[in-house]
Design a protein around this motif. Structure first.
Motif, PDB file in Angstrom:
ATOM      1  N   LEU A 153       0.876  -1.168   0.000  1.00  0.00           N
ATOM      2  CA  LEU A 153       0.000   0.000   0.000  1.00  0.00           C
ATOM      3  C   LEU A 153       0.913   1.218   0.000  1.00  0.00           C
ATOM      4  O   LEU A 153       2.030   1.166   0.536  1.00  0.00           O
ATOM      5  CB  LEU A 153      -0.847   0.041   1.271  1.00  0.00           C
ATOM      6  N   HIS A 154       0.461   2.328  -0.584  1.00  0.00           N
ATOM      7  CA  HIS A 154       1.265   3.548  -0.483  1.00  0.00           C
ATOM      8  C   HIS A 154       0.389   4.782  -0.536  1.00  0.00           C
ATOM      9  O   HIS A 154      -0.740   4.760  -1.013  1.00  0.00           O
ATOM     10  CB  HIS A 154       2.374   3.583  -1.538  1.00  0.00           C
ATOM     11  N   ILE A 155       0.962   5.853  -0.007  1.00  0.00           N
ATOM     12  CA  ILE A 155       0.347   7.173  -0.051  1.00  0.00           C
ATOM     13  C   ILE A 155       1.409   8.088  -0.661  1.00  0.00           C
ATOM     14  O   ILE A 155       2.523   8.188  -0.134  1.00  0.00           O
ATOM     15  CB  ILE A 155      -0.040   7.670   1.353  1.00  0.00           C
ATOM     16  N   GLY A 207      -1.680  -3.567  -5.037  1.00  0.00           N
ATOM     17  CA  GLY A 207      -1.784  -4.971  -5.414  1.00  0.00           C
ATOM     18  C   GLY A 207      -0.420  -5.641  -5.368  1.00  0.00           C
ATOM     19  O   GLY A 207       0.530  -5.126  -4.788  1.00  0.00           O
ATOM     20  N   GLU A 208      -0.341  -6.784  -6.011  1.00  0.00           N
ATOM     21  CA  GLU A 208       0.909  -7.545  -6.029  1.00  0.00           C
ATOM     22  C   GLU A 208       1.688  -7.170  -7.281  1.00  0.00           C
ATOM     23  O   GLU A 208       1.110  -7.023  -8.353  1.00  0.00           O
ATOM     24  CB  GLU A 208       0.579  -9.042  -6.028  1.00  0.00           C
ATOM     25  N   LEU A 229       8.138  -5.683   7.066  1.00  0.00           N
ATOM     26  CA  LEU A 229       6.730  -5.826   6.690  1.00  0.00           C
ATOM     27  C   LEU A 229       5.827  -5.095   7.677  1.00  0.00           C
ATOM     28  O   LEU A 229       6.141  -4.994   8.867  1.00  0.00           O
ATOM     29  CB  LEU A 229       6.329  -7.301   6.658  1.00  0.00           C
ATOM     30  N   LEU A 230       4.703  -4.594   7.162  1.00  0.00           N
ATOM     31  CA  LEU A 230       3.626  -3.978   7.953  1.00  0.00           C
ATOM     32  C   LEU A 230       4.055  -2.737   8.726  1.00  0.00           C
ATOM     33  O   LEU A 230       3.365  -2.302   9.639  1.00  0.00           O
ATOM     34  CB  LEU A 230       3.004  -5.005   8.914  1.00  0.00           C
ATOM     35  N   THR A 231       5.177  -2.150   8.360  1.00  0.00           N
ATOM     36  CA  THR A 231       5.689  -0.940   8.995  1.00  0.00           C
ATOM     37  C   THR A 231       5.700   0.177   7.963  1.00  0.00           C
ATOM     38  O   THR A 231       6.217  -0.022   6.865  1.00  0.00           O
ATOM     39  CB  THR A 231       7.135  -1.176   9.512  1.00  0.00           C
ATOM     40  N   VAL A 278       5.026   3.951   2.472  1.00  0.00           N
ATOM     41  CA  VAL A 278       4.850   2.603   1.936  1.00  0.00           C
ATOM     42  C   VAL A 278       4.666   1.602   3.072  1.00  0.00           C
ATOM     43  O   VAL A 278       5.417   1.627   4.047  1.00  0.00           O
ATOM     44  CB  VAL A 278       6.087   2.176   1.106  1.00  0.00           C
ATOM     45  N   LYS A 279       3.679   0.736   2.924  1.00  0.00           N
ATOM     46  CA  LYS A 279       3.462  -0.345   3.866  1.00  0.00           C
ATOM     47  C   LYS A 279       3.396  -1.643   3.063  1.00  0.00           C
ATOM     48  O   LYS A 279       2.496  -1.824   2.241  1.00  0.00           O
ATOM     49  CB  LYS A 279       2.148  -0.115   4.625  1.00  0.00           C
ATOM     50  N   VAL A 280       4.378  -2.506   3.272  1.00  0.00           N
ATOM     51  CA  VAL A 280       4.444  -3.780   2.559  1.00  0.00           C
ATOM     52  C   VAL A 280       3.635  -4.816   3.351  1.00  0.00           C
ATOM     53  O   VAL A 280       3.907  -5.045   4.527  1.00  0.00           O
ATOM     54  CB  VAL A 280       5.905  -4.256   2.382  1.00  0.00           C
ATOM     55  N   LEU A 281       2.651  -5.406   2.708  1.00  0.00           N
ATOM     56  CA  LEU A 281       1.784  -6.367   3.380  1.00  0.00           C
ATOM     57  C   LEU A 281       2.414  -7.759   3.429  1.00  0.00           C
ATOM     58  O   LEU A 281       2.377  -8.437   4.439  1.00  0.00           O
ATOM     59  CB  LEU A 281       0.425  -6.437   2.687  1.00  0.00           C
ATOM     60  N   TYR A 282       2.985  -8.202   2.284  1.00  0.00           N
ATOM     61  CA  TYR A 282       3.649  -9.504   2.244  1.00  0.00           C
ATOM     62  C   TYR A 282       4.542  -9.593   1.022  1.00  0.00           C
ATOM     63  O   TYR A 282       4.454  -8.781   0.107  1.00  0.00           O
ATOM     64  CB  TYR A 282       2.642 -10.659   2.263  1.00  0.00           C
ATOM     65  N   ARG A 283       5.396 -10.611   1.035  1.00  0.00           N
ATOM     66  CA  ARG A 283       6.252 -10.949  -0.109  1.00  0.00           C
ATOM     67  C   ARG A 283       6.101 -12.441  -0.384  1.00  0.00           C
ATOM     68  O   ARG A 283       5.904 -13.222   0.531  1.00  0.00           O
ATOM     69  CB  ARG A 283       7.723 -10.670   0.215  1.00  0.00           C
TER      70      ARG A 283
END
Length: 92
Positions: free
Chosen positions: A8-10, A51-52, A71-73, A86-91
């Protein structure tokens, strides 16, 4: 090593605004609400969801944080487009 990530990003124009958004996230504000309100990227309408995507699809600075950052930070990243939270949900 992961070959895809979901983030996700802003996107905003000013570093100070990005830092303020990170502070709001740390106080419990929802990422999607802040993205809809502040992001200048079209993904803002979807809560900032990119998205991915595959490694190498994004600009280098963005790509690096998505594939090496915690992740998630929320992370602050500067690119030619502006400042991203930026918040990375998963890899995978």
């Amino acid at each position: 090593m992961a070959s895809t990530a979901h983030a996700l990003h802003i996107l905003v124009k000013h570093k100070e605004q990005a830092e303020d958004i990170i502070q709001q996230l740390e106080k419990g504000k929802k990422f999607s609400d802040l993205a809809k309100k502040h992001s200048t990227c079209p993904s803002g309408k979807k809560g900032g969801d990119l998205g991915e995507f595959r490694k190498g699809q994004m600009v280098p600075q963005f790509d690096k944080i998505c594939f090496t950052g915690e992740l998630l930070t929320p992370h602050l990243v500067k690119t030619k487009f502006g400042y991203h939270v930026v918040k990375v949900l998963y890899r995978t």
